[in-house]
Scaffold this motif. Sequence first.
Motif, PDB file in Angstrom:
ATOM      1  N   SER A 288      -6.116  -5.908  -1.801  1.00 54.44           N
ATOM      2  CA  SER A 288      -7.457  -5.310  -1.877  1.00 54.44           C
ATOM      3  C   SER A 288      -7.364  -3.829  -2.229  1.00 54.44           C
ATOM      4  O   SER A 288      -8.303  -3.272  -2.783  1.00 54.44           O
ATOM      5  CB  SER A 288      -8.219  -5.500  -0.560  1.00 54.44           C
ATOM      6  OG  SER A 288      -7.469  -4.996   0.526  1.00 54.44           O
TER       7      SER A 288
ATOM      8  N   ASN B 104     -12.284  -6.109   9.264  1.00 52.71           N
ATOM      9  CA  ASN B 104     -10.940  -6.058   8.664  1.00 52.71           C
ATOM     10  C   ASN B 104      -9.908  -5.481   9.627  1.00 52.71           C
ATOM     11  O   ASN B 104      -8.833  -6.037   9.818  1.00 52.71           O
ATOM     12  CB  ASN B 104     -10.960  -5.242   7.372  1.00 52.71           C
ATOM     13  CG  ASN B 104      -9.753  -5.558   6.505  1.00 52.71           C
ATOM     14  OD1 ASN B 104      -9.180  -6.646   6.591  1.00 52.71           O
ATOM     15  ND2 ASN B 104      -9.353  -4.617   5.695  1.00 52.71           N
TER      16      ASN B 104
ATOM     17  N   GLY C 122       0.831  -1.212   0.000  1.00 53.54           N
ATOM     18  CA  GLY C 122       0.000   0.000   0.000  1.00 53.54           C
ATOM     19  C   GLY C 122       0.860   1.255   0.000  1.00 53.54           C
ATOM     20  O   GLY C 122       2.097   1.193  -0.132  1.00 53.54           O
TER      21      GLY C 122
ATOM     22  N   ALA D 115      -5.116  -2.367   6.584  1.00 50.80           N
ATOM     23  CA  ALA D 115      -6.403  -1.932   7.129  1.00 50.80           C
ATOM     24  C   ALA D 115      -7.205  -1.314   6.001  1.00 50.80           C
ATOM     25  O   ALA D 115      -6.652  -0.957   4.955  1.00 50.80           O
ATOM     26  CB  ALA D 115      -6.195  -0.881   8.229  1.00 50.80           C
TER      27      ALA D 115
HETATM   28  P1  NAD Z   1      -3.360   1.609   1.735  1.00 52.43           P
HETATM   29  O1  NAD Z   1      -4.767   1.206   1.503  1.00 52.43           O
HETATM   30  O2  NAD Z   1      -2.607   2.224   0.628  1.00 52.43           O
HETATM   31  O3  NAD Z   1      -2.526   0.351   2.270  1.00 52.43           O
HETATM   32  C1  NAD Z   1      -3.099  -0.675   3.039  1.00 52.43           C
HETATM   33  C2  NAD Z   1      -2.698  -1.998   2.427  1.00 52.43           C
HETATM   34  O4  NAD Z   1      -3.251  -3.058   3.232  1.00 52.43           O
HETATM   35  C3  NAD Z   1      -3.215  -2.199   1.007  1.00 52.43           C
HETATM   36  O5  NAD Z   1      -2.149  -2.611   0.171  1.00 52.43           O
HETATM   37  C4  NAD Z   1      -4.275  -3.290   1.139  1.00 52.43           C
HETATM   38  O6  NAD Z   1      -4.325  -4.115  -0.016  1.00 52.43           O
HETATM   39  C5  NAD Z   1      -3.790  -4.036   2.366  1.00 52.43           C
HETATM   40  N1  NAD Z   1      -4.852  -4.722   3.137  1.00 52.43           N
HETATM   41  C6  NAD Z   1      -6.045  -4.226   3.543  1.00 52.43           C
HETATM   42  N2  NAD Z   1      -6.742  -5.175   4.190  1.00 52.43           N
HETATM   43  C7  NAD Z   1      -5.972  -6.290   4.211  1.00 52.43           C
HETATM   44  C8  NAD Z   1      -6.147  -7.605   4.730  1.00 52.43           C
HETATM   45  N3  NAD Z   1      -7.266  -7.990   5.340  1.00 52.43           N
HETATM   46  N4  NAD Z   1      -5.140  -8.504   4.581  1.00 52.43           N
HETATM   47  C9  NAD Z   1      -4.001  -8.140   3.947  1.00 52.43           C
HETATM   48  N5  NAD Z   1      -3.780  -6.931   3.416  1.00 52.43           N
HETATM   49  C10 NAD Z   1      -4.762  -6.015   3.556  1.00 52.43           C
HETATM   50  O7  NAD Z   1      -3.362   2.571   3.012  1.00 52.43           O
HETATM   51  P2  NAD Z   1      -2.214   3.523   3.575  1.00 52.43           P
HETATM   52  O8  NAD Z   1      -2.598   4.917   3.280  1.00 52.43           O
HETATM   53  O9  NAD Z   1      -0.887   3.021   3.188  1.00 52.43           O
HETATM   54  O10 NAD Z   1      -2.445   3.313   5.134  1.00 52.43           O
HETATM   55  C11 NAD Z   1      -1.698   2.376   5.876  1.00 52.43           C
HETATM   56  C12 NAD Z   1      -2.161   2.400   7.319  1.00 52.43           C
HETATM   57  O11 NAD Z   1      -2.004   3.707   7.852  1.00 52.43           O
HETATM   58  C13 NAD Z   1      -3.621   2.032   7.521  1.00 52.43           C
HETATM   59  O12 NAD Z   1      -3.716   1.278   8.721  1.00 52.43           O
HETATM   60  C14 NAD Z   1      -4.312   3.366   7.680  1.00 52.43           C
HETATM   61  O13 NAD Z   1      -5.477   3.262   8.442  1.00 52.43           O
HETATM   62  C15 NAD Z   1      -3.238   4.137   8.433  1.00 52.43           C
HETATM   63  N6  NAD Z   1      -3.348   5.595   8.257  1.00 52.43           N
HETATM   64  C16 NAD Z   1      -3.386   6.118   6.991  1.00 52.43           C
HETATM   65  C17 NAD Z   1      -3.512   7.489   6.817  1.00 52.43           C
HETATM   66  C18 NAD Z   1      -3.613   8.083   5.440  1.00 52.43           C
HETATM   67  O14 NAD Z   1      -4.102   9.205   5.318  1.00 52.43           O
HETATM   68  N7  NAD Z   1      -3.150   7.416   4.384  1.00 52.43           N
HETATM   69  C19 NAD Z   1      -3.569   8.326   7.939  1.00 52.43           C
HETATM   70  C20 NAD Z   1      -3.510   7.761   9.208  1.00 52.43           C
HETATM   71  C21 NAD Z   1      -3.403   6.378   9.372  1.00 52.43           C
END
Ligand code: NAD
Length: 338
Positions: free
Chosen positions: A34, A100, A10, A83
Amino acid sequence: MKVLVTGGLGFIGSHTVVELQNEGFEVVVVDDLSNSSEDVLKGIEKITGKQPVFEKIDLREKKDVQNFFKKHEDVTGVIHFAASKAVGESVENPLLYYENNISSLVYLLQGLQQKTEASFIFSSSCTVYGQAEKMPITEDAPVQAAMSPYGNTKQIGEEIINDTAKVTNISAILLRYFNPVGAHPSAEIGELPLGVPQNLVPFITQTGVGLRQELSVFGNDYPTPDGTAVRDYIHVVDLAKAHVIALQRLLNKKNLAKVETFNLGTGKGSSVLEVIHSFEKVSGKKLPYKMMPRREGDITEAYANTDKANNVLGWKAELSLDEAMASAWKWEQKVRNK
Ligand code: NAD
Ligand code: WQD
């Protein structure tokens, strides 16, 4: 040292894999694709010269998580990004989010508690503070009633980790991100939102390439200097580096608290108009936008007090908003011109 990065394909995860590999860590990525694609592995390889080991696993599948820990017995460090993260979708489908974001966390901690010693880093969010009373926000600001099921999963996640660390061999660091933006300067990896972006920066860059007609600025009647809402936009590469430092801290632990919490932001608030102007400056393009009413559930302002991350973790954001916008723009152009 081998480390598991969940959600490692991600947005934030892929940048963290790069920084971990640059520091010599052996990385195993678990992702169910996903919200990402296997192509990200190639991007990581282009930057670091190496692909991490990749296991396509849905972390909601308890048996698969158990089998993962059997197969990779030497994994005792986990950085947990995986997530679902869309606030609006979480309101529409809360159970998807609770299943999830919570079950994955529980299964991972169950796997780790079998180990003699384990380190866990959790992706939390500034959303836990809601609209904090005082700016900049310190880590001891009260956690407020969650404004969405997504936000609630971050609060519950923190509680699950706190409760578990007390009675197990697991030490943890909770990282509360402010607003992660930008992309790797190589433009080999970046953010790839599905559908219409809900977040400001990808919406701006997609408008810049002509994929969207114009940006709606949600609210210009906030009690802020220019009337638009203020956030702390942090470059994803700075954010990724903080994870490596946090992991090293857990691995070298000497009488650390079982759980520590750090804000990850720049400490500087920027308004929506300032972000637009930064984009216009680095891209040389005029961004079409219109003023619209406030978006439901939005807060006025949030920016971090970063003293604890600076002084205790020994990390500081180094890249500017302009650098973040320039990297996001370079990435967007590359993706669309493929
Ligand atoms: P993203 O969606 O780009 O990355 C999350 C990755 O997790 C994706 O590659 C997805 O395919 C994978 N994933 C989701 N559910 C899964 C499952 N059940 N099993 C295996 N893989 C799974 O999101 P991101 O922006 O990189 O965020 C990463 C984390 O940081 C998350 O926990 C998010 O809540 C947290 N976060 C993000 C932000 C933001 O603004 N991007 C801010 C605060 C916190
Ligand atoms: C930033 C500012 C919008 C889009 C969200 C989650 C939060 C966290 C980060 C994970 C706001 C304005 C936006 C647009 C706009 N994620 N905006 N036009 O709302 O601070 O936080 O992502 O934990 O939980 O809620 O980020 O990028 O959506 O918005 O004017 O088309 O840009 O109103 O003021 P936000 P964002």
